[in-house]
Design a protein around this motif. Structure first.
Motif, PDB file in Angstrom:
ATOM      1  N   LYS A 143       0.806  -1.220   0.000  1.00 37.81           N
ATOM      2  CA  LYS A 143       0.000   0.000   0.000  1.00 37.81           C
ATOM      3  C   LYS A 143       0.840   1.271   0.000  1.00 37.81           C
ATOM      4  O   LYS A 143       0.315   2.358  -0.144  1.00 37.81           O
ATOM      5  CB  LYS A 143      -1.010   0.020   1.155  1.00 37.81           C
ATOM      6  CG  LYS A 143      -0.510  -0.556   2.490  1.00 37.81           C
ATOM      7  CD  LYS A 143      -1.703  -0.713   3.451  1.00 37.81           C
ATOM      8  CE  LYS A 143      -1.502   0.111   4.714  1.00 37.81           C
ATOM      9  NZ  LYS A 143      -2.602   0.034   5.675  1.00 37.81           N
ATOM     10  N   HIS A 144       2.152   1.130   0.163  1.00 35.14           N
ATOM     11  CA  HIS A 144       3.016   2.312   0.130  1.00 35.14           C
ATOM     12  C   HIS A 144       3.490   2.572  -1.297  1.00 35.14           C
ATOM     13  O   HIS A 144       3.287   1.764  -2.193  1.00 35.14           O
ATOM     14  CB  HIS A 144       4.229   2.098   1.034  1.00 35.14           C
ATOM     15  CG  HIS A 144       3.893   1.600   2.386  1.00 35.14           C
ATOM     16  ND1 HIS A 144       3.111   2.310   3.263  1.00 35.14           N
ATOM     17  CD2 HIS A 144       4.218   0.457   3.031  1.00 35.14           C
ATOM     18  CE1 HIS A 144       2.979   1.618   4.384  1.00 35.14           C
ATOM     19  NE2 HIS A 144       3.639   0.491   4.258  1.00 35.14           N
ATOM     20  N   ARG A 152      11.544  -0.480   3.075  1.00 31.20           N
ATOM     21  CA  ARG A 152      11.095  -1.371   4.148  1.00 31.20           C
ATOM     22  C   ARG A 152      11.653  -2.773   3.973  1.00 31.20           C
ATOM     23  O   ARG A 152      11.998  -3.448   4.933  1.00 31.20           O
ATOM     24  CB  ARG A 152       9.563  -1.379   4.194  1.00 31.20           C
ATOM     25  CG  ARG A 152       8.954  -0.079   4.753  1.00 31.20           C
ATOM     26  CD  ARG A 152       9.159   0.026   6.244  1.00 31.20           C
ATOM     27  NE  ARG A 152       8.607  -1.142   6.891  1.00 31.20           N
ATOM     28  CZ  ARG A 152       7.293  -1.308   7.107  1.00 31.20           C
ATOM     29  NH1 ARG A 152       6.434  -0.355   6.802  1.00 31.20           N
ATOM     30  NH2 ARG A 152       6.855  -2.402   7.664  1.00 31.20           N
ATOM     31  N   SER A 156      14.610  -4.042   6.651  1.00 30.11           N
ATOM     32  CA  SER A 156      14.285  -5.234   7.436  1.00 30.11           C
ATOM     33  C   SER A 156      15.286  -6.356   7.202  1.00 30.11           C
ATOM     34  O   SER A 156      15.755  -6.994   8.155  1.00 30.11           O
ATOM     35  CB  SER A 156      12.877  -5.728   7.103  1.00 30.11           C
ATOM     36  OG  SER A 156      11.937  -5.182   7.982  1.00 30.11           O
ATOM     37  N   LEU A 174      12.259 -15.519  10.478  1.00 28.14           N
ATOM     38  CA  LEU A 174      10.956 -14.881  10.718  1.00 28.14           C
ATOM     39  C   LEU A 174      10.827 -13.611   9.881  1.00 28.14           C
ATOM     40  O   LEU A 174       9.784 -13.361   9.272  1.00 28.14           O
ATOM     41  CB  LEU A 174      10.794 -14.546  12.206  1.00 28.14           C
ATOM     42  CG  LEU A 174      10.464 -15.706  13.163  1.00 28.14           C
ATOM     43  CD1 LEU A 174      10.366 -15.194  14.596  1.00 28.14           C
ATOM     44  CD2 LEU A 174       9.168 -16.399  12.749  1.00 28.14           C
TER      45      LEU A 174
ATOM     46  N   LYS B 143      -0.803  -8.987  10.222  1.00 26.73           N
ATOM     47  CA  LYS B 143      -1.195 -10.365   9.918  1.00 26.73           C
ATOM     48  C   LYS B 143      -0.187 -11.400  10.398  1.00 26.73           C
ATOM     49  O   LYS B 143      -0.443 -12.587  10.329  1.00 26.73           O
ATOM     50  CB  LYS B 143      -1.503 -10.539   8.426  1.00 26.73           C
ATOM     51  CG  LYS B 143      -0.616  -9.762   7.465  1.00 26.73           C
ATOM     52  CD  LYS B 143      -1.207  -9.842   6.045  1.00 26.73           C
ATOM     53  CE  LYS B 143      -0.246 -10.575   5.103  1.00 26.73           C
ATOM     54  NZ  LYS B 143      -0.735 -10.685   3.732  1.00 26.73           N
ATOM     55  N   HIS B 144       0.955 -10.943  10.870  1.00 31.41           N
ATOM     56  CA  HIS B 144       1.944 -11.903  11.377  1.00 31.41           C
ATOM     57  C   HIS B 144       1.736 -12.137  12.866  1.00 31.41           C
ATOM     58  O   HIS B 144       0.945 -11.451  13.508  1.00 31.41           O
ATOM     59  CB  HIS B 144       3.361 -11.364  11.151  1.00 31.41           C
ATOM     60  CG  HIS B 144       3.598 -10.877   9.782  1.00 31.41           C
ATOM     61  ND1 HIS B 144       3.538 -11.688   8.674  1.00 31.41           N
ATOM     62  CD2 HIS B 144       3.891  -9.637   9.302  1.00 31.41           C
ATOM     63  CE1 HIS B 144       3.795 -10.975   7.591  1.00 31.41           C
ATOM     64  NE2 HIS B 144       3.999  -9.725   7.943  1.00 31.41           N
ATOM     65  N   ASN B 145       2.486 -13.066  13.419  1.00 33.27           N
ATOM     66  CA  ASN B 145       2.424 -13.226  14.875  1.00 33.27           C
ATOM     67  C   ASN B 145       3.164 -12.057  15.530  1.00 33.27           C
ATOM     68  O   ASN B 145       3.984 -11.398  14.883  1.00 33.27           O
ATOM     69  CB  ASN B 145       2.967 -14.590  15.317  1.00 33.27           C
ATOM     70  CG  ASN B 145       4.448 -14.738  15.082  1.00 33.27           C
ATOM     71  OD1 ASN B 145       5.239 -13.918  15.563  1.00 33.27           O
ATOM     72  ND2 ASN B 145       4.851 -15.751  14.346  1.00 33.27           N
ATOM     73  N   ARG B 147       5.616 -11.549  17.668  1.00 30.24           N
ATOM     74  CA  ARG B 147       7.081 -11.433  17.646  1.00 30.24           C
ATOM     75  C   ARG B 147       7.585 -11.067  16.259  1.00 30.24           C
ATOM     76  O   ARG B 147       8.489 -10.239  16.120  1.00 30.24           O
ATOM     77  CB  ARG B 147       7.754 -12.734  18.099  1.00 30.24           C
ATOM     78  CG  ARG B 147       9.274 -12.560  18.205  1.00 30.24           C
ATOM     79  CD  ARG B 147      10.040 -13.823  18.563  1.00 30.24           C
ATOM     80  NE  ARG B 147      11.469 -13.578  18.622  1.00 30.24           N
ATOM     81  CZ  ARG B 147      12.133 -13.180  19.698  1.00 30.24           C
ATOM     82  NH1 ARG B 147      11.474 -12.982  20.813  1.00 30.24           N
ATOM     83  NH2 ARG B 147      13.428 -12.958  19.659  1.00 30.24           N
ATOM     84  N   THR B 148       7.004 -11.659  15.248  1.00 35.02           N
ATOM     85  CA  THR B 148       7.421 -11.352  13.881  1.00 35.02           C
ATOM     86  C   THR B 148       7.176  -9.886  13.561  1.00 35.02           C
ATOM     87  O   THR B 148       8.044  -9.203  13.004  1.00 35.02           O
ATOM     88  CB  THR B 148       6.670 -12.241  12.878  1.00 35.02           C
ATOM     89  OG1 THR B 148       6.964 -13.612  13.161  1.00 35.02           O
ATOM     90  CG2 THR B 148       7.086 -11.911  11.456  1.00 35.02           C
ATOM     91  N   LEU B 151       9.730  -7.835  15.321  1.00 34.90           N
ATOM     92  CA  LEU B 151      11.022  -7.894  14.634  1.00 34.90           C
ATOM     93  C   LEU B 151      11.024  -7.010  13.388  1.00 34.90           C
ATOM     94  O   LEU B 151      12.019  -6.341  13.088  1.00 34.90           O
ATOM     95  CB  LEU B 151      11.346  -9.339  14.229  1.00 34.90           C
ATOM     96  CG  LEU B 151      11.651 -10.318  15.355  1.00 34.90           C
ATOM     97  CD1 LEU B 151      11.752 -11.738  14.804  1.00 34.90           C
ATOM     98  CD2 LEU B 151      12.945  -9.940  16.071  1.00 34.90           C
ATOM     99  N   ARG B 152       9.913  -6.991  12.694  1.00 35.02           N
ATOM    100  CA  ARG B 152       9.828  -6.176  11.479  1.00 35.02           C
ATOM    101  C   ARG B 152       9.877  -4.688  11.819  1.00 35.02           C
ATOM    102  O   ARG B 152      10.472  -3.880  11.111  1.00 35.02           O
ATOM    103  CB  ARG B 152       8.560  -6.517  10.697  1.00 35.02           C
ATOM    104  CG  ARG B 152       8.620  -7.900  10.021  1.00 35.02           C
ATOM    105  CD  ARG B 152       9.531  -7.858   8.794  1.00 35.02           C
ATOM    106  NE  ARG B 152       9.083  -6.829   7.893  1.00 35.02           N
ATOM    107  CZ  ARG B 152       8.059  -6.969   7.050  1.00 35.02           C
ATOM    108  NH1 ARG B 152       7.428  -8.125   6.964  1.00 35.02           N
ATOM    109  NH2 ARG B 152       7.686  -5.976   6.282  1.00 35.02           N
ATOM    110  N   LEU B 179       5.668   2.724   8.748  1.00 38.68           N
ATOM    111  CA  LEU B 179       5.385   1.792   9.849  1.00 38.68           C
ATOM    112  C   LEU B 179       4.097   2.176  10.564  1.00 38.68           C
ATOM    113  O   LEU B 179       3.246   1.324  10.848  1.00 38.68           O
ATOM    114  CB  LEU B 179       6.555   1.775  10.838  1.00 38.68           C
ATOM    115  CG  LEU B 179       7.780   0.959  10.431  1.00 38.68           C
ATOM    116  CD1 LEU B 179       8.976   1.282  11.311  1.00 38.68           C
ATOM    117  CD2 LEU B 179       7.470  -0.542  10.489  1.00 38.68           C
ATOM    118  N   GLU B 182       1.023   1.675   8.290  1.00 36.10           N
ATOM    119  CA  GLU B 182       0.711   0.276   8.052  1.00 36.10           C
ATOM    120  C   GLU B 182       0.097  -0.403   9.270  1.00 36.10           C
ATOM    121  O   GLU B 182      -0.801  -1.237   9.144  1.00 36.10           O
ATOM    122  CB  GLU B 182       2.019  -0.421   7.681  1.00 36.10           C
ATOM    123  CG  GLU B 182       1.881  -1.829   7.217  1.00 36.10           C
ATOM    124  CD  GLU B 182       3.251  -2.333   6.794  1.00 36.10           C
ATOM    125  OE1 GLU B 182       3.858  -1.704   5.901  1.00 36.10           O
ATOM    126  OE2 GLU B 182       3.718  -3.321   7.376  1.00 36.10           O
TER     127      GLU B 182
END
Lengths: 185, 185
Positions: A143-144, A152, A156, A174, B143-145, B147-148, B151-152, B179, B182
């Motif tokens: 979406k960016h 990004r 990352s 991960l 949509k990730h868990n 921790r993921t 980390l991102r 960030l 989103e």
DNA sequence: GTCTATATTCCGATAGAC
DNA sequence: GTCTATCGGAATATAGAC
């Protein structure tokens, strides 16, 4: 063909730079595996800055070849290949050259800066094009704007090569897998 | 209250570590502003590794206070504050301590490693909790868990402090704002 | 308890040998 | 053209003065 002494020095220097950092290695670390005195390295690269500059240029070359080799792939597959490349960096115990140069930034002179800037911009630009193309083809979801998405992805994955040294291999995976999950349509 | 010599050394060391890197500064760089000989620093911190260890512990303290001070905020506002904190790091010409320690990893001994690992894990854990809470409250989208996602966030923002040295301030803001865009619902 | 004088090692770099 | 002997200086660290 056998690698020339000059090429071997570049390889050793690049390894040391990305494993330990610019100020953590000396010409002696390079000359020892070559079986010569440290001063011999100064013949090929008069100053350590010259070596850093050449290492940066070497990465420009490698990336250019990477771009050409993957030009015919689909955008999403190019992204996959890019991320796999970073996985190999991580597995070899190195970090991304961009982050290595960035944290040592103030130890490097303007000529090195210019080469690193050119290299980094080419990577960001290539990633931006990939995102744009992938979106046009419906393969990539974002979406960016393309440059932002490129940044990004790059931040990352290159930070993941650093962070994983501290928190372990799992966190690299991960980050890598989440990027693919998120961007794939 | 006036800062003790010991505290001043820690501050100067932290600044130098995050601006130039662990191997780029010497005890002389610390002793000069204090108006003493370099050897005086060895009284407070016998070895440079001791100083690095104390700097890592200092960051644990700072982060603990940050956590307490922001505990009453909404998750999304905690995230905003966290990212603003990184913005101030960037503006002061430093990089995130996690990345600084990571690229200098092989120059640091196991005791330093342990402190850096504890600090980093506490940040990741705090971010994970923030994401989890924010999602439960419908404030954060991911949509990730947890921790993921943590980390991102962390990798992107700490790498942005590094990347922006090469490509400029704008790219830091692009990463930071994307960030928030989103993750905000 | 705090700092200085000093030792030792290593660094990047130059001049010159082969 | 390639490498070695060597220099000047800076690094980390210790021993000891105040």
């Amino acid at each position: 063909m056998a690698a020339s002494t000059r090429e071997t020095i570049i390889q050793l220097g690049d390894d040391l730079l990305r494993k330990d950092g610019f100020n953590a290695f000396s010409y002696a670390d390079i000359s020892k595996p070559l079986g010569v005195k440290n001063a011999a390295v100064h013949y090929h690269f008069p100053s350590k800055q010259d070596l850093a500059e050449t290492i940066a240029l070497w990465h420009v070359d490698v990336f250019e070849r990477f771009v050409q080799k993957t030009a015919s792939k689909q955008p999403i597959d190019r992204l996959r290949t890019f991320l796999n490349f970073y996985h190999s960096i991580h597995l070899s115990g190195k970090v991304c050259i961009i982050g290595a140069f960035a944290t040592d930034w103030h130890s490097l002179n303007p000529k090195v800066h210019a080469k690193v800037q050119a290299f980094t911009e080419s990577v960001v630009s290539w990633l931006s094009d990939l995102v744009q193309e992938g979106r046009d083809l419906g393969q990539i979801h974002s979406k960016h704007n393309p440059r932002t998405t490129a940044l990004r992805i790059l931040t990352s994955i290159f930070a993941a090569t650093q962070l994983a040294r501290i928190t372990g291999d799992d966190d690299f995976s991960l980050v890598k897998n989440s990027l693919l999950d998120e961007l794939s349509n």
